[in-house]
Motif scaffolding. Structure first.
Motif, PDB file in Angstrom:
ATOM      1  N   UNK A  51      44.285  52.389  36.307  1.00 18.51           N
ATOM      2  CA  UNK A  51      45.405  51.458  36.166  1.00 18.51           C
ATOM      3  C   UNK A  51      45.318  50.709  34.836  1.00 18.51           C
ATOM      4  N   UNK A  52      44.150  50.169  34.528  1.00 18.31           N
ATOM      5  CA  UNK A  52      43.997  49.356  33.327  1.00 18.31           C
ATOM      6  C   UNK A  52      44.124  50.187  32.051  1.00 18.31           C
ATOM      7  N   UNK A  53      43.654  51.421  32.094  1.00 17.43           N
ATOM      8  CA  UNK A  53      43.775  52.279  30.924  1.00 17.43           C
ATOM      9  C   UNK A  53      45.186  52.836  30.753  1.00 17.43           C
ATOM     10  N   UNK A  54      45.761  53.296  31.876  1.00 17.54           N
ATOM     11  CA  UNK A  54      47.080  53.934  31.803  1.00 17.54           C
ATOM     12  C   UNK A  54      48.174  52.954  31.405  1.00 17.54           C
ATOM     13  N   UNK A  55      48.079  51.715  31.927  1.00 17.72           N
ATOM     14  CA  UNK A  55      49.122  50.725  31.658  1.00 17.72           C
ATOM     15  C   UNK A  55      48.711  49.702  30.602  1.00 17.72           C
ATOM     16  N   UNK A  56      47.537  49.920  29.992  1.00 16.77           N
ATOM     17  CA  UNK A  56      47.073  49.050  28.897  1.00 16.77           C
ATOM     18  C   UNK A  56      47.108  47.578  29.322  1.00 16.77           C
ATOM     19  N   UNK A  57      46.408  47.292  30.427  1.00 18.54           N
ATOM     20  CA  UNK A  57      46.385  45.939  30.969  1.00 18.54           C
ATOM     21  C   UNK A  57      44.961  45.591  31.404  1.00 18.54           C
ATOM     22  N   UNK A  58      44.759  44.335  31.780  1.00 18.29           N
ATOM     23  CA  UNK A  58      43.422  43.897  32.190  1.00 18.29           C
ATOM     24  C   UNK A  58      43.554  42.808  33.249  1.00 18.29           C
ATOM     25  N   UNK A  59      43.023  43.061  34.435  1.00 16.42           N
ATOM     26  CA  UNK A  59      43.122  42.107  35.523  1.00 16.42           C
ATOM     27  C   UNK A  59      44.483  42.162  36.199  1.00 16.42           C
ATOM     28  N   UNK A  60      44.611  41.397  37.268  1.00 16.51           N
ATOM     29  CA  UNK A  60      45.880  41.370  37.988  1.00 16.51           C
ATOM     30  C   UNK A  60      46.946  40.634  37.173  1.00 16.51           C
ATOM     31  N   UNK A  61      46.668  39.379  36.809  1.00 15.85           N
ATOM     32  CA  UNK A  61      47.609  38.596  35.999  1.00 15.85           C
ATOM     33  C   UNK A  61      47.209  38.599  34.525  1.00 15.85           C
ATOM     34  N   UNK A  62      45.911  38.475  34.254  1.00 19.73           N
ATOM     35  CA  UNK A  62      45.372  38.618  32.904  1.00 19.73           C
ATOM     36  C   UNK A  62      43.854  38.788  33.003  1.00 19.73           C
ATOM     37  N   UNK A  63      43.187  38.887  31.877  1.00 18.68           N
ATOM     38  CA  UNK A  63      41.755  39.214  31.871  1.00 18.68           C
ATOM     39  C   UNK A  63      40.885  38.167  32.557  1.00 18.68           C
ATOM     40  N   UNK A  64      41.367  36.915  32.667  1.00 13.90           N
ATOM     41  CA  UNK A  64      40.551  35.861  33.272  1.00 13.90           C
ATOM     42  C   UNK A  64      40.342  36.080  34.771  1.00 13.90           C
ATOM     43  N   UNK A  65      41.148  36.944  35.387  1.00 12.74           N
ATOM     44  CA  UNK A  65      40.959  37.250  36.805  1.00 12.74           C
ATOM     45  C   UNK A  65      39.557  37.812  37.054  1.00 12.74           C
ATOM     46  N   UNK A  66      38.999  38.493  36.055  1.00  9.68           N
ATOM     47  CA  UNK A  66      37.679  39.118  36.240  1.00  9.68           C
ATOM     48  C   UNK A  66      36.548  38.100  36.309  1.00  9.68           C
ATOM     49  N   UNK A  67      36.829  36.846  35.960  1.00  9.78           N
ATOM     50  CA  UNK A  67      35.803  35.809  36.097  1.00  9.78           C
ATOM     51  C   UNK A  67      35.425  35.594  37.562  1.00  9.78           C
ATOM     52  N   UNK A  68      36.356  35.914  38.470  1.00  7.23           N
ATOM     53  CA  UNK A  68      36.112  35.750  39.908  1.00  7.23           C
ATOM     54  C   UNK A  68      35.572  37.027  40.553  1.00  7.23           C
ATOM     55  N   UNK A  69      35.312  38.045  39.761  1.00  8.47           N
ATOM     56  CA  UNK A  69      34.875  39.332  40.299  1.00  8.47           C
ATOM     57  C   UNK A  69      33.444  39.284  40.819  1.00  8.47           C
ATOM     58  N   UNK A  70      33.244  39.840  42.011  1.00 12.93           N
ATOM     59  CA  UNK A  70      31.887  39.923  42.576  1.00 12.93           C
ATOM     60  C   UNK A  70      30.988  40.756  41.676  1.00 12.93           C
ATOM     61  N   UNK A  71      31.555  41.784  41.066  1.00 15.52           N
ATOM     62  CA  UNK A  71      30.756  42.645  40.196  1.00 15.52           C
ATOM     63  C   UNK A  71      30.339  41.908  38.918  1.00 15.52           C
ATOM     64  N   UNK A  72      31.269  41.179  38.284  1.00 16.55           N
ATOM     65  CA  UNK A  72      30.966  40.431  37.058  1.00 16.55           C
ATOM     66  C   UNK A  72      29.877  39.391  37.308  1.00 16.55           C
ATOM     67  N   UNK A  73      29.892  38.815  38.518  1.00 21.97           N
ATOM     68  CA  UNK A  73      28.900  37.783  38.864  1.00 21.97           C
ATOM     69  C   UNK A  73      27.545  38.367  39.233  1.00 21.97           C
ATOM     70  N   UNK A  74      27.489  39.667  39.455  1.00 22.93           N
ATOM     71  CA  UNK A  74      26.243  40.297  39.893  1.00 22.93           C
ATOM     72  C   UNK A  74      25.317  40.572  38.706  1.00 22.93           C
ATOM     73  N   UNK A  75      24.005  40.679  38.956  1.00 23.08           N
ATOM     74  CA  UNK A  75      23.049  41.002  37.882  1.00 23.08           C
ATOM     75  C   UNK A  75      23.351  42.338  37.211  1.00 23.08           C
ATOM     76  N   UNK A  76      23.970  43.243  37.951  1.00 20.86           N
ATOM     77  CA  UNK A  76      24.299  44.574  37.424  1.00 20.86           C
ATOM     78  C   UNK A  76      25.218  44.485  36.211  1.00 20.86           C
ATOM     79  N   UNK A  77      26.082  43.460  36.200  1.00 17.09           N
ATOM     80  CA  UNK A  77      27.067  43.321  35.122  1.00 17.09           C
ATOM     81  C   UNK A  77      26.653  42.255  34.118  1.00 17.09           C
ATOM     82  N   UNK A  78      25.382  42.120  33.867  1.00 16.14           N
ATOM     83  CA  UNK A  78      24.861  41.109  32.939  1.00 16.14           C
ATOM     84  C   UNK A  78      25.549  41.234  31.573  1.00 16.14           C
ATOM     85  N   UNK A  79      26.164  40.133  31.137  1.00 17.01           N
ATOM     86  CA  UNK A  79      26.838  40.000  29.843  1.00 17.01           C
ATOM     87  C   UNK A  79      28.215  40.668  29.793  1.00 17.01           C
ATOM     88  N   UNK A  80      28.606  41.387  30.845  1.00 14.58           N
ATOM     89  CA  UNK A  80      29.960  41.962  30.857  1.00 14.58           C
ATOM     90  C   UNK A  80      30.975  40.858  31.108  1.00 14.58           C
TER      91      UNK A  80
END
Length: 254
Positions: free
Chosen positions: A151-180
Motif C-alpha cells: 500500500x505505502x509503495x504503490x500509493x506513495x504514502x506513509x501511515x494512515x493519515x501521515x507518517x506520525x501514525x507510526x509513532x504509535x506502532x507496536x513494532x516501532x516501539x519494540x527493540x527489533x525496530x531500534x532507530x527505525x
C-alpha cells in the motif's frame, strides 16, 4: 386455409421466433457469465491485497457472489439452449428458476457493493490506523505486513493519515525496530534500513494512505456493483422470453 390452420401456423412462427430470441439471449448470457466470473476472480486475485486491512468481509463477499453467479450463469446458459431447442417445458421451468436465482444473487452483490461503498470511509477512519500500527510485523499477521508495505509503495504514502501514525506502532516501539522511524516501505527509494531517516527528501512525509486506499476500493466497488446490477437487468429479458416460450408450447406429459 382454415382459421384453425392459420392459428396453428401463426403459433408455430411465434414459437420459432421466441426460440431464436432465447437462443441469441443465451449466447450473450454465456459471454456475460464469463465476464461476471472474470470480474469476481480478478477482484479476489489481483485486487485482494488490501482485504486484510479491512475489518469487514463485505468487499470479499461481493466478489465471491460474482464468481458463483458467473459459474451458475454459464451452466444456466447451456441449459437454456437445450431447453429452447428441445422445447421441453420442464427444462424451461428449471431454467427460469435458475435465472431468477442468479438475478437475486447479482442484485444482492450490487446492493452489498453500494452499502459498503457508503460505509467504507467510516470503517477506514475507525480501523485502518489500528490495523497498521498494531499488526504490522507481528507474528501471524504476515498478510497485513505485506499489504501495508505494498500500500505505502504503490500509493506513495506513509501511515494512515501521515507518517506520525507510526509513532504509535507496536513494532516501532519494540527493540527489533531500534532507530527505525517508519517502515522502509515509506521511503521514496526503498533501501535496507532507509526507514531510520524521516527527512522529507527520504520518505512520503505528508501523504497518508487512508484516502488513497478508500478511493481505490470505491472504484472497484463501482465496477462490482455495475456488473451485478447490469447483468441482472439484462436477465429480465431472458425471463420474459422464457415465460412467452413456455406459454406457447403445449403441455407435455411427465
Amino acid at each position: 386455409m382454415t382459421m384453425r390452420e392459420y392459428t396453428e401456423k401463426k403459433e408455430t412462427c411465434g414459437t420459432i421466433c421466441l426460440k431464436y430470441l432465447l437462443f441469441i439471449f443465451n449466447f450473450f448470457f454465456l459471454l456475460a457469465g464469463g465476464a461476471v466470473m472474470a470480474v469476481g476472480i480478478w477482484t479476489l486475485t489481483e485486487k485482494s491485497d488490501y482485504i486484510s486491512l479491512l475489518s469487514s468481509n463485505t468487499y470479499m463477499a461481493t466478489a465471491y457472489i460474482l464468481v458463483v453467479a458467473g459459474v451458475v450463469v454459464m451452466i444456466t446458459g447451456i441449459l437454456g439452449c437445450c431447453a429452447t431447442f428441445k422445447e421441453r417445458r420442464n427444462l424451461l421451468r428449471v431454467y427460469f428458476i435458475l435465472l431468477l436465482c442468479i438475478f437475486l444473487l447479482e442484485i444482492i452483490a450490487g446492493i452489498l457493493a453500494y452499502i459498503y461503498y457508503q460505509q467504507l470511509s467510516m470503517e477506514l477512519k475507525q480501523n485502518l490506523k489500528d490495523t497498521m500500527t498494531q499488526k504490522y510485523r507481528k507474528k501471524g499477521e504476515e498478510g497485513v505486513t505485506n499489504a501495508v508495505d505494498k500500500l505505502q509503495q504503490e500509493f506513495k504514502c506513509c501511515g494512515s493519515h501521515n507518517y506520525t501514525d507510526w509513532e504509535d506502532s507496536d513494532w516501532i516501539k519494540s527493540p527489533e525496530a531500534f532507530r527505525w522511524k517508519v517502515p522502509d516501505s515509506c521511503c521514496k527509494t526503498v533501501t535496507d534500513s532507509c526507514g531510520k531517516r524521516d527527512h522529507p527528501s527520504n520518505i512520503y512525509k505528508e501523504s497518508g494512505c487512508i484516502t488513497k486506499l478508500e478511493n481505490f476500493i470505491q472504484e472497484h466497488l463501482k465496477i462490482i456493483g455495475a456488473v451485478g446490477i447490469g447483468i441482472a437487468c439484462v436477465q429480465i429479458f431472458g425471463m420474459i422470453f422464457t415465460c412467452c416460450l413456455y406459454k406457447s408450447l403445449k403441455s407435455e406429459p411427465y
